[in-house]
Write a protein that holds these residues in place. Sequence first.
Motif, PDB file in Angstrom:
ATOM      1  N   ILE A 170      98.772 -41.234  46.323  1.00 26.81           N
ATOM      2  CA  ILE A 170      99.074 -41.029  44.650  1.00 26.81           C
ATOM      3  C   ILE A 170      97.588 -41.387  43.887  1.00 26.81           C
ATOM      4  O   ILE A 170      97.326 -40.326  43.457  1.00 26.81           O
ATOM      5  CB  ILE A 170     100.267 -41.808  44.161  1.00 26.81           C
ATOM      6  N   ALA A 171      97.033 -42.400  44.325  1.00 23.33           N
ATOM      7  CA  ALA A 171      95.811 -42.837  43.528  1.00 23.33           C
ATOM      8  C   ALA A 171      94.704 -41.939  44.196  1.00 23.33           C
ATOM      9  O   ALA A 171      93.867 -41.513  43.306  1.00 23.33           O
ATOM     10  CB  ALA A 171      95.463 -44.211  43.689  1.00 23.33           C
ATOM     11  N   ALA A 172      94.789 -41.541  45.405  1.00 22.28           N
ATOM     12  CA  ALA A 172      93.528 -40.620  45.841  1.00 22.28           C
ATOM     13  C   ALA A 172      93.634 -39.169  45.137  1.00 22.28           C
ATOM     14  O   ALA A 172      92.860 -38.532  44.796  1.00 22.28           O
ATOM     15  CB  ALA A 172      93.599 -40.542  47.301  1.00 22.28           C
ATOM     16  N   ARG A 173      94.918 -38.752  44.965  1.00 20.43           N
ATOM     17  CA  ARG A 173      95.112 -37.332  44.425  1.00 20.43           C
ATOM     18  C   ARG A 173      94.900 -37.408  42.898  1.00 20.43           C
ATOM     19  O   ARG A 173      94.194 -36.423  42.400  1.00 20.43           O
ATOM     20  CB  ARG A 173      96.782 -36.780  44.798  1.00 20.43           C
ATOM     21  N   TYR A 174      95.177 -38.397  42.162  1.00 19.28           N
ATOM     22  CA  TYR A 174      94.998 -38.588  40.743  1.00 19.28           C
ATOM     23  C   TYR A 174      93.295 -38.828  40.522  1.00 19.28           C
ATOM     24  O   TYR A 174      92.895 -37.975  39.697  1.00 19.28           O
ATOM     25  CB  TYR A 174      95.575 -40.037  40.327  1.00 19.28           C
ATOM     26  N   ARG A 219      87.077 -34.183  39.062  1.00 15.99           N
ATOM     27  CA  ARG A 219      86.533 -32.722  39.015  1.00 15.99           C
ATOM     28  C   ARG A 219      86.357 -32.273  37.590  1.00 15.99           C
ATOM     29  O   ARG A 219      85.772 -31.165  37.399  1.00 15.99           O
ATOM     30  CB  ARG A 219      88.013 -31.990  39.491  1.00 15.99           C
ATOM     31  N   LEU A 220      86.326 -33.148  36.370  1.00 16.88           N
ATOM     32  CA  LEU A 220      85.986 -32.859  35.276  1.00 16.88           C
ATOM     33  C   LEU A 220      84.490 -32.624  34.989  1.00 16.88           C
ATOM     34  O   LEU A 220      83.758 -33.619  35.542  1.00 16.88           O
ATOM     35  CB  LEU A 220      86.486 -33.837  34.370  1.00 16.88           C
ATOM     36  N   ASP A 221      83.940 -31.978  34.374  1.00 20.36           N
ATOM     37  CA  ASP A 221      82.596 -31.578  34.144  1.00 20.36           C
ATOM     38  C   ASP A 221      82.253 -32.235  32.950  1.00 20.36           C
ATOM     39  O   ASP A 221      82.849 -31.863  31.704  1.00 20.36           O
ATOM     40  CB  ASP A 221      82.436 -30.097  34.029  1.00 20.36           C
ATOM     41  N   PRO A 222      81.616 -33.376  32.877  1.00 16.79           N
ATOM     42  CA  PRO A 222      81.060 -34.032  31.515  1.00 16.79           C
ATOM     43  C   PRO A 222      80.498 -33.132  30.685  1.00 16.79           C
ATOM     44  O   PRO A 222      80.315 -33.577  29.336  1.00 16.79           O
ATOM     45  CB  PRO A 222      80.191 -35.173  32.169  1.00 16.79           C
ATOM     46  N   ALA A 223      80.070 -32.114  31.125  1.00 22.76           N
ATOM     47  CA  ALA A 223      79.450 -31.053  29.854  1.00 22.76           C
ATOM     48  C   ALA A 223      80.348 -30.238  29.124  1.00 22.76           C
ATOM     49  O   ALA A 223      80.156 -29.421  28.015  1.00 22.76           O
ATOM     50  CB  ALA A 223      78.598 -30.443  30.692  1.00 22.76           C
ATOM     51  N   ASP A 224      81.692 -30.038  29.807  1.00 23.84           N
ATOM     52  CA  ASP A 224      82.576 -28.981  29.103  1.00 23.84           C
ATOM     53  C   ASP A 224      83.224 -29.961  27.673  1.00 23.84           C
ATOM     54  O   ASP A 224      83.337 -31.241  27.631  1.00 23.84           O
ATOM     55  CB  ASP A 224      83.960 -29.258  30.137  1.00 23.84           C
ATOM     56  N   ALA A 225      83.462 -28.911  26.879  1.00 28.68           N
ATOM     57  CA  ALA A 225      84.000 -29.648  25.704  1.00 28.68           C
ATOM     58  C   ALA A 225      85.480 -30.181  25.728  1.00 28.68           C
ATOM     59  O   ALA A 225      86.261 -29.677  26.585  1.00 28.68           O
ATOM     60  CB  ALA A 225      83.816 -28.447  24.699  1.00 28.68           C
TER      61      ALA A 225
END
Length: 379
Positions: free
Chosen positions: A223-227, A233-239
């Motif tokens: 579960i933790a691996a999927r989470y 996958r978030l891009d820190p540059a995205d608003a």
Amino acid sequence: MKPFALLILSLAAALMTGCSGSAERHLSDFTSTVYAPTYASGFDIRGTERDASTLISVHNPWQGDARSEQHLILLRGKAKAPADGSVQAVRAPVQRVVCMSSSHVALFDALGLADRIVGVSGLDYISNPRIQQRSRSGELRDVGYDTNLNFELLTALHPDVILLYGISGENTTITDKLRELGIPYLYVGDYVEESPLGKAEWLVAAAEMCDLRAAGADTLRRIAARYNDLRARLDPADARPKVMLNTPYRDTWFMPSTQSYMVRLIEDAGGSYIYTKNHTNASVAVDLEEAYLLANSADFWINVGACNSIEELTAQNPKFAEVPAVVDRCVWNNNRRQTPSGGSDFWESGVVRPDVVLRDLKTILAGGSDSTYYYKRLE
């Protein structure tokens, strides 16, 4: 050393081992760490040097009193429970369990152990299809709730343990009666956890009761691996779109803490919680005018109570029709999966499926689609 002396020593050692194995177990016996949670803060599992018995200790089993503790000794081998009944004890593995919260049902179901549940509280509010099926066949019963527990039925079910939850403290009316009837119990504090993975980690405590600790830990790892993969996958540059939560309750709008379960999910999904003033460990009341201004500044509005449509939402307050998230149809509710009586699977299976909840929220904040599991867009 002479053979006779060796024989005497061997017999003495055997007697000591036998006495130790059948001795009473007390809290002070459990000094070794068996399982230290990675994400949860509300429980741990300790062992004793004498035998395979373990102790589940629950810290902060209810909101508002971090000093409280609950304990359950899991007896194994010939170990005995304390004669004075000072600590709840049950012989493991448990085979018959009563769950007083739907989230407890989810813990056992995540392990493939739903068939060990023989009693629940509020059957009409439980989504799990296996539980409903076993109820129809008479294998499982609804034991009532709170102080309206059917103790006669509860006794007839012969449970090994009953799992309780507390709102503001121990309900001694119930626990005193359970002690009188000789039914072991444990308060489970999964709902107090603020970490999404911390809530899910309570499945390891359920696994420990069933002698499946390794399987429980492995389930949690997956579960933790999927989470964590979804979060990474978030891009820190995205608003980060701004997110509003909840609706008024009796003319008061409660806004959760920035450290709360839902806010952590929002942040991990790439959103930004609109209300940054509350850093406590509880929701705070915000006056309607301030909440309305917050809603007007949000890109998305989620978890809107029992609402199933925009019409139902705006019926609460006509001004809601002017909120940008309403105009843009960016209002989502976590009640896609409900029982006919209004029970929410989000607060049931969602507790042990934070990866699925996170995927839903990422989908919503990315523009939304109909592929969400727990959430639906209000139309």
